[in-house]
Every structure is written in structure tokens, then in C-alpha cells.
Design a protein around this motif. Structure first.
Motif, PDB file in Angstrom:
ATOM      1  N   GLY A 111      26.978  -1.207  -9.144  1.00 53.83           N
ATOM      2  CA  GLY A 111      26.138  -0.863  -7.998  1.00 53.83           C
ATOM      3  C   GLY A 111      24.692  -1.203  -8.289  1.00 53.83           C
ATOM      4  N   THR A 112      23.840  -0.767  -7.399  1.00 50.05           N
ATOM      5  CA  THR A 112      22.406  -1.010  -7.594  1.00 50.05           C
ATOM      6  C   THR A 112      21.630   0.267  -7.304  1.00 50.05           C
ATOM      7  OG1 THR A 112      22.147  -1.737  -5.301  1.00 50.05           O
ATOM      8  CG2 THR A 112      22.507  -3.461  -6.943  1.00 50.05           C
ATOM      9  N   ILE A 113      20.470   0.362  -7.906  1.00 52.35           N
ATOM     10  CA  ILE A 113      19.507   1.389  -7.512  1.00 52.35           C
ATOM     11  C   ILE A 113      18.363   0.632  -6.846  1.00 52.35           C
ATOM     12  CG2 ILE A 113      17.914   3.170  -8.322  1.00 52.35           C
ATOM     13  CD1 ILE A 113      19.975   3.730 -10.550  1.00 52.35           C
ATOM     14  N   ASN A 114      18.162   0.922  -5.571  1.00 52.19           N
ATOM     15  CA  ASN A 114      17.183   0.177  -4.778  1.00 52.19           C
ATOM     16  C   ASN A 114      15.862   0.933  -4.687  1.00 52.19           C
ATOM     17  OD1 ASN A 114      19.402  -1.456  -4.327  1.00 52.19           O
ATOM     18  ND2 ASN A 114      19.802  -0.652  -2.290  1.00 52.19           N
ATOM     19  N   ALA A 115      14.774   0.210  -4.866  1.00 53.56           N
ATOM     20  CA  ALA A 115      13.427   0.778  -4.699  1.00 53.56           C
ATOM     21  C   ALA A 115      12.776   0.019  -3.551  1.00 53.56           C
ATOM     22  CB  ALA A 115      12.620   0.617  -5.981  1.00 53.56           C
ATOM     23  N   VAL A 116      12.618   0.701  -2.401  1.00 53.36           N
ATOM     24  CA  VAL A 116      12.206   0.013  -1.171  1.00 53.36           C
ATOM     25  C   VAL A 116      10.949   0.659  -0.569  1.00 53.36           C
ATOM     26  CG1 VAL A 116      12.926  -0.532   1.199  1.00 53.36           C
ATOM     27  CG2 VAL A 116      14.579  -0.689  -0.659  1.00 53.36           C
ATOM     28  N   GLY A 117      10.033  -0.195  -0.121  1.00 50.64           N
ATOM     29  CA  GLY A 117       8.828   0.284   0.551  1.00 50.64           C
ATOM     30  C   GLY A 117       8.641  -0.424   1.874  1.00 50.64           C
ATOM     31  N   SER A 118       7.803   0.136   2.740  1.00 50.22           N
ATOM     32  CA  SER A 118       7.560  -0.509   4.025  1.00 50.22           C
ATOM     33  C   SER A 118       6.162  -0.189   4.524  1.00 50.22           C
ATOM     34  CB  SER A 118       8.581  -0.040   5.061  1.00 50.22           C
ATOM     35  OG  SER A 118       8.281  -0.635   6.306  1.00 50.22           O
ATOM     36  N   VAL A 119       5.570  -1.146   5.198  1.00 56.55           N
ATOM     37  CA  VAL A 119       4.282  -0.890   5.855  1.00 56.55           C
ATOM     38  C   VAL A 119       4.348  -1.356   7.301  1.00 56.55           C
ATOM     39  CG1 VAL A 119       2.864  -1.002   3.782  1.00 56.55           C
ATOM     40  CG2 VAL A 119       3.368  -3.096   5.032  1.00 56.55           C
ATOM     41  N   ALA A 120       5.567  -1.366   7.845  1.00 53.00           N
ATOM     42  CA  ALA A 120       5.746  -1.845   9.221  1.00 53.00           C
ATOM     43  C   ALA A 120       4.914  -0.990  10.165  1.00 53.00           C
ATOM     44  CB  ALA A 120       7.215  -1.775   9.593  1.00 53.00           C
ATOM     45  N   THR A 121       4.299  -1.656  11.149  1.00 52.71           N
ATOM     46  CA  THR A 121       3.377  -0.940  12.039  1.00 52.71           C
ATOM     47  C   THR A 121       3.904  -0.867  13.469  1.00 52.71           C
ATOM     48  OG1 THR A 121       2.224  -3.025  12.391  1.00 52.71           O
ATOM     49  CG2 THR A 121       1.337  -1.556  10.692  1.00 52.71           C
ATOM     50  N   GLY A 122       5.216  -0.820  13.612  1.00 56.46           N
ATOM     51  CA  GLY A 122       5.802  -0.655  14.940  1.00 56.46           C
ATOM     52  C   GLY A 122       5.943  -1.943  15.710  1.00 56.46           C
ATOM     53  N   GLN A 123       5.941  -3.085  15.014  1.00 59.02           N
ATOM     54  CA  GLN A 123       6.167  -4.360  15.687  1.00 59.02           C
ATOM     55  C   GLN A 123       7.627  -4.457  16.137  1.00 59.02           C
ATOM     56  OE1 GLN A 123       4.383  -6.696  16.750  1.00 59.02           O
ATOM     57  NE2 GLN A 123       2.487  -6.898  15.579  1.00 59.02           N
ATOM     58  N   GLN A 124       7.964  -5.543  16.861  1.00 54.62           N
ATOM     59  CA  GLN A 124       9.326  -5.674  17.379  1.00 54.62           C
ATOM     60  C   GLN A 124      10.366  -5.657  16.264  1.00 54.62           C
ATOM     61  OE1 GLN A 124       8.432  -9.319  19.446  1.00 54.62           O
ATOM     62  NE2 GLN A 124       8.729  -8.354  21.442  1.00 54.62           N
ATOM     63  N   PHE A 125      10.048  -6.317  15.138  1.00 52.45           N
ATOM     64  CA  PHE A 125      11.024  -6.421  14.054  1.00 52.45           C
ATOM     65  C   PHE A 125      10.309  -6.126  12.737  1.00 52.45           C
ATOM     66  CE2 PHE A 125      14.315  -9.115  11.748  1.00 52.45           C
ATOM     67  CZ  PHE A 125      15.331  -8.196  11.959  1.00 52.45           C
ATOM     68  N   GLY A 126      10.374  -4.849  12.324  1.00 51.50           N
ATOM     69  CA  GLY A 126       9.665  -4.416  11.120  1.00 51.50           C
ATOM     70  C   GLY A 126      10.513  -4.621   9.879  1.00 51.50           C
ATOM     71  N   GLY A 127       9.846  -4.837   8.784  1.00 46.19           N
ATOM     72  CA  GLY A 127      10.587  -5.083   7.543  1.00 46.19           C
ATOM     73  C   GLY A 127      10.373  -4.006   6.504  1.00 46.19           C
ATOM     74  N   SER A 128      11.442  -3.731   5.738  1.00 46.87           N
ATOM     75  CA  SER A 128      11.332  -2.918   4.529  1.00 46.87           C
ATOM     76  C   SER A 128      11.714  -3.851   3.387  1.00 46.87           C
ATOM     77  CB  SER A 128      12.309  -1.750   4.567  1.00 46.87           C
ATOM     78  OG  SER A 128      12.017  -0.918   5.647  1.00 46.87           O
ATOM     79  N   VAL A 129      10.970  -3.766   2.316  1.00 46.53           N
ATOM     80  CA  VAL A 129      11.226  -4.713   1.225  1.00 46.53           C
ATOM     81  C   VAL A 129      11.258  -3.984  -0.113  1.00 46.53           C
ATOM     82  CG1 VAL A 129      10.238  -6.708   2.416  1.00 46.53           C
ATOM     83  CG2 VAL A 129       8.756  -5.218   1.066  1.00 46.53           C
ATOM     84  N   GLY A 130      11.954  -4.572  -1.053  1.00 48.12           N
ATOM     85  CA  GLY A 130      12.017  -3.916  -2.354  1.00 48.12           C
ATOM     86  C   GLY A 130      12.823  -4.691  -3.366  1.00 48.12           C
ATOM     87  N   VAL A 131      13.136  -3.989  -4.425  1.00 48.46           N
ATOM     88  CA  VAL A 131      13.898  -4.599  -5.516  1.00 48.46           C
ATOM     89  C   VAL A 131      15.132  -3.742  -5.793  1.00 48.46           C
ATOM     90  CG1 VAL A 131      11.993  -5.779  -6.669  1.00 48.46           C
ATOM     91  CG2 VAL A 131      12.425  -3.384  -7.169  1.00 48.46           C
ATOM     92  N   ALA A 132      16.142  -4.393  -6.333  1.00 50.27           N
ATOM     93  CA  ALA A 132      17.373  -3.682  -6.679  1.00 50.27           C
ATOM     94  C   ALA A 132      17.660  -3.923  -8.150  1.00 50.27           C
ATOM     95  CB  ALA A 132      18.526  -4.193  -5.822  1.00 50.27           C
ATOM     96  N   THR A 133      17.790  -2.836  -8.913  1.00 48.41           N
ATOM     97  CA  THR A 133      18.176  -3.008 -10.309  1.00 48.41           C
ATOM     98  C   THR A 133      19.690  -2.832 -10.398  1.00 48.41           C
ATOM     99  OG1 THR A 133      17.843  -2.242 -12.574  1.00 48.41           O
ATOM    100  CG2 THR A 133      17.631  -0.585 -10.882  1.00 48.41           C
ATOM    101  N   GLN A 134      20.332  -3.774 -11.062  1.00 54.14           N
ATOM    102  CA  GLN A 134      21.803  -3.759 -11.112  1.00 54.14           C
ATOM    103  C   GLN A 134      22.292  -2.835 -12.230  1.00 54.14           C
ATOM    104  OE1 GLN A 134      22.812  -7.882 -11.572  1.00 54.14           O
ATOM    105  NE2 GLN A 134      21.606  -8.449  -9.796  1.00 54.14           N
ATOM    106  N   ILE A 135      23.296  -2.050 -11.898  1.00 51.10           N
ATOM    107  CA  ILE A 135      23.840  -1.097 -12.867  1.00 51.10           C
ATOM    108  C   ILE A 135      25.340  -1.355 -13.033  1.00 51.10           C
ATOM    109  CG2 ILE A 135      24.168   1.342 -13.451  1.00 51.10           C
ATOM    110  CD1 ILE A 135      21.240   0.806 -13.164  1.00 51.10           C
ATOM    111  N   GLU A 136      25.770  -1.461 -14.261  1.00 53.85           N
ATOM    112  CA  GLU A 136      27.210  -1.539 -14.548  1.00 53.85           C
ATOM    113  C   GLU A 136      27.531  -0.412 -15.521  1.00 53.85           C
ATOM    114  OE1 GLU A 136      28.885  -5.436 -15.527  1.00 53.85           O
ATOM    115  OE2 GLU A 136      30.186  -4.427 -16.974  1.00 53.85           O
ATOM    116  N   VAL A 137      28.458   0.444 -15.141  1.00 57.49           N
ATOM    117  CA  VAL A 137      28.826   1.576 -15.996  1.00 57.49           C
ATOM    118  C   VAL A 137      30.265   1.389 -16.456  1.00 57.49           C
ATOM    119  CG1 VAL A 137      29.006   4.083 -16.166  1.00 57.49           C
ATOM    120  CG2 VAL A 137      27.275   3.071 -14.690  1.00 57.49           C
ATOM    121  N   GLN A 138      30.436   1.213 -17.756  1.00 58.26           N
ATOM    122  CA  GLN A 138      31.782   1.077 -18.325  1.00 58.26           C
ATOM    123  C   GLN A 138      32.173   2.450 -18.862  1.00 58.26           C
ATOM    124  OE1 GLN A 138      31.064  -1.947 -21.231  1.00 58.26           O
ATOM    125  NE2 GLN A 138      30.967  -3.579 -19.704  1.00 58.26           N
ATOM    126  N   VAL A 139      33.143   3.047 -18.218  1.00 55.49           N
ATOM    127  CA  VAL A 139      33.562   4.401 -18.606  1.00 55.49           C
ATOM    128  C   VAL A 139      34.770   4.311 -19.528  1.00 55.49           C
ATOM    129  CG1 VAL A 139      34.246   6.676 -17.771  1.00 55.49           C
ATOM    130  CG2 VAL A 139      32.699   5.267 -16.412  1.00 55.49           C
TER     131      VAL A 139
END
Lengths: 181, 208
Positions: A111-139
Motif C-alpha cells: 500500500g501507500t501512505i499519501n501526504a496530500v496538500g491543496s490550495v485550490a481556491t474554488g475554481q471549476q476544477f481544483g487540484g490536490s497534490v502530494g506524494v505517496a510513500t510505498q510500503i510493503e509489509v512482509q508478515v
């Protein structure tokens, strides 16, 4: 003087409108090997590669989600000074706790842990952007037999104990249970 | 005699519980198991180990987060351009037909990344325009050469889904590189007149 002030305010407004928005994370990928039922803690460094302070929201995605807890889900992060360079100056450390379920064979969760931010100002199509760190857990299968003990097992054990205690009490009072043919 | 047997049974029972507890502790170890972790490139020379941590940081132009398609949109029309699709302003003020929507992999990054996109429907009260009516085209996908911007047209656009698109907006973007992209909007026939708003999410993640 008044004109200069107006120009300054206008300039600040223009700069903030055109401010870039950026998010960073380290590490970008993590492979963890953990015993089923055990707790593993991971620390992520989240930072702001944009121009203005940014509220960053953290969330999980994928099969790791069922056993992963993020300590702080919303953080306000100041931008990194320019030019960007390591070490990160204004980043925030975020603790992530994982407790995968017990297993009898090697099981891999991703899976991923996503860190997302946004500064959309109410335009027609606002964006949220960020990074995803990939996690693999071997149990890995649990070495401890206690990892497989469930609430049901404990309940059955408790009932048996009560019966045993009852039996001993009756015996002490001089009463006997006898099975006769 | 019977009393002695009863006491012995109780004693044995207590001993059994204690032994199970001791058995448990010795099996799991005193400290909790923290597990192994590999989140970075490492190299080993003799008994010296150096671990270099991985970093990714992506930065978007402010315009990319505030996309508009204009105010006169007709139902049944396709391929409306984002207002800054062909409106890049150079440092000297010259307006070109370049796009103002872009994302850069910051030079702090020491691994390559893909940039993925998903979105949610444009809505106005109970009315909606499905997110699949919004599409994108970029200069950095698997099927477009990074230097070839002529492919960034509506004809080559990929529709946005509510789940992450199979085709990333940028593939294998390297440190310091910038992906440029354009947005397009279709208005379905019979669409109710209203002001609609929606949003998208772009995510950078290490190329696997």
C-alpha cells in the motif's frame, strides 16, 4: 508613499497567487519484515517543497490500511528555504504504527501512505497534490503461540477454569461427583 | 488425605499457569520485536555499512491546482481547453502556446517517480458532470517522447477516473525534470445549466 504601499500589496498578492505547491517525503519506499501480531513503528519525514506554508493530510491506501495507524493525520508544514538542500530544515516527522494480524505462512501486504496538500481556491476544477510513500509489509509466521490466541480461546479457557474451581470447591465441601455404570 | 490431594491439585494448577507465563516470555523475548526495515539503498564493504535515505518531492505550478474551462460551455460540445492550456507567459511577458499546468520533481529527490491522477465528479447541487468527461494529455507519458509537445492535444488525451488511472501523467520522471500537461472538458448533451465544480488528486510515487 501611498502608491508604493499599494504596489507592494499588489506584488505580494501576485506572488501568492503564483506560488508553487509541493510536498516531499522520505523514505519513498519501505520494506518491513515483521512477525504477525507484533507492532512495528515507522517514522516518515514529510516536508514542503512549495513556496507557502501548507496543510498536509496523511492517509493510507491498499491492504496495509486495516492494521496501520497514522499518529497525526493533519500537519501544517512551513516551506523549505531556497535553494532546496538536505538536510530538510522545516519537515515534520510522522509516526506510523503497524500491527499486522498473526499468520501461519509468509504474507505480504502492500500500500501507500499519501501526504496530500491543496490550495485550490474554488475554481471549476481544483487540484490536490502530494506524494505517496510505498510500503510493503512482509508478515512472518508468529514464533509465539500467543499470537494465535483469540478472544474465543480465552473465553473457553476461562469457562474451563471456572468449572475446575467449582469442582475443587465442591470437593473441599465434601461433595463428590461420581460416574456410575 | 483427601484434603492433601486437593491442595496438591490447586498447587499444581498454579504452577502450570506460572510455567505457561514464563514459557510465553522466554519464547517472545523480553523486548518487543521491532522487525527489519529496508527503505533505502545500502552498500556494505567489509564491516562498514552506509545507508542512504531515499527522498521524493514534487512541486506543482499554482495554476495546475486551479483549473478553469471558461464560462460559456455548450451541452454536447467536446474538448474545451483549460484556460491556461495554451497560455504560458515567459519571463519577458511574451505569451506562448505552452501550458501553465506542470509538475516538477524537485532536485532534492534521489529516485525517479511516476505521477498518477484520479478525480471526483463536477457537481452543482444534485446535478453532475461525470469525471470521465475531464481528460488530460502530457509530454511525459510512456507513449509520448518527453521533448514532443505536439502530442499534448485533445485527440491524445486520457480520461480521468474516480480510481487511479492505469496511465500515469508522468512516467519515470527524473530529478529536476518537469512534466507539462493540459486539461480538456466535454459537456454531455442535455447537461443542466449551472456552475459546476470538481477536483482531482495527483500523486508522485517512486518508480517501481
Amino acid at each position: 508613499m501611498k502608491k508604493a504601499l499599494v504596489l507592494l500589496v499588489a506584488l505580494i498578492a501576485v506572488i501568492s497567487v503564483y506560488a508553487d505547491v509541493g510536498v516531499g517525503v522520505s523514505p519513498s519506499k519501505t520494506v518491513i519484515q515483521v512477525e504477525g501480531g507484533e507492532v512495528h513503528e515507522l517514522t516518515l519525514l514529510v516536508f514542503n517543497s512549495g513556496d507557502d506554508p501548507l496543510e498536509i493530510t496523511l492517509s493510507t491506501e491498499g491492504t496495509i490500511g486495516s492494521f496501520t495507524t497514522i499518529e497525526t493525520k493533519k500537519i501544517l508544514v512551513d516551506p523549505e528555504p531556497k535553494p532546496h538542500e538536505l538536510p530538510i530544515k522545516n519537515g515534520r516527522e510522522v509516526k506510523v504504527r503497524m500491527k499486522p494480524p498473526g499468520t501461519s505462512k509468509l504474507t505480504t501486504y502492500t500500500g501507500t501512505i499519501n501526504a496530500v496538500g491543496s490550495v485550490a481556491t474554488g475554481q471549476q476544477f481544483g487540484g490536490s497534490v502530494g506524494v505517496a510513500t510505498q510500503i510493503e509489509v512482509q508478515v512472518t509466521p508468529s514464533k509465539s503461540f500467543w499470537a494465535f490466541v483469540t478472544t474465543t480461546h480465552l473465553l473457553i479457557g476461562a469457562i474451563l477454569l471456572v468449572l475446575l474451581a467449582l469442582f475443587l470447591l465442591l470437593r473441599r465441601m465434601g461433595l463428590h461427583i461420581r460416574f456410575e455404570k | 488425605m483427601k484434603r492433601g490431594v486437593s491442595n496438591a491439585v490447586v498447587l499444581l494448577f498454579i504452577l502450570a499457569i506460572l510455567s505457561v507465563l514464563i514459557f510465553r516470555d522466554s519464547f517472545t523475548g523480553g523486548d518487543s520485536f521491532s522487525g527489519g526495515i529496508t527503505g533505502a539503498a545500502s552498500s556494505q564493504i567489509s564491516n562498514l555499512t552506509a545507508t542512504v535515505q531515499t527522498f521524493i518531492a514534487c512541486t506543482w505550478s499554482n495554476d495546475a491546482l486551479n483549473v478553469a474551462f471558461g464560462i460559456t460551455l455548450n451541452p454536447g460540445s467536446t474538448g474545451y481547453n483549460g484556460t491556461l492550456n495554451y497560455n504560458a507567459t515567459l519571463g519577458n511577458g511574451t505569451v506562448t502556446n505552452g501550458t501553465m499546468y506542470n509538475a516538477t520533481l524537485d532536485t532534492l529527490s534521489n529516485v525517479n517517480v511516476n505521477i498518477t491522477i484520479n478525480g471526483s465528479n463536477l457537481t452543482s447541487g444534485a446535478n453532475r458532470i461525470g469525471i470521465q468527461n475531464v481528460s488530460w494529455a502530457s509530454n511525459y507519458t510512456a507513449f509520448v517522447n518527453a521533448s514532443n509537445t505536439t502530442q499534448m492535444t485533445y485527440a491524445n488525451a486520457t480520461r480521468i477516473n474516480e480510481t487511479t488511472n492505469a496511465y500515469p501523467v508522468a512516467v519515470n520522471l527524473s530529478s529536476g525534470a518537469t512534466a507539462h500537461f493540459r486539461f480538456f472538458l466535454d459537456i454531455p448533451s442535455g447537461q443542466v445549466a449551472a456552475s459546476y465544480t470538481g477536483n482531482y488528486t495527483m500523486l508522485c510515487s517512486q518508480t517501481t
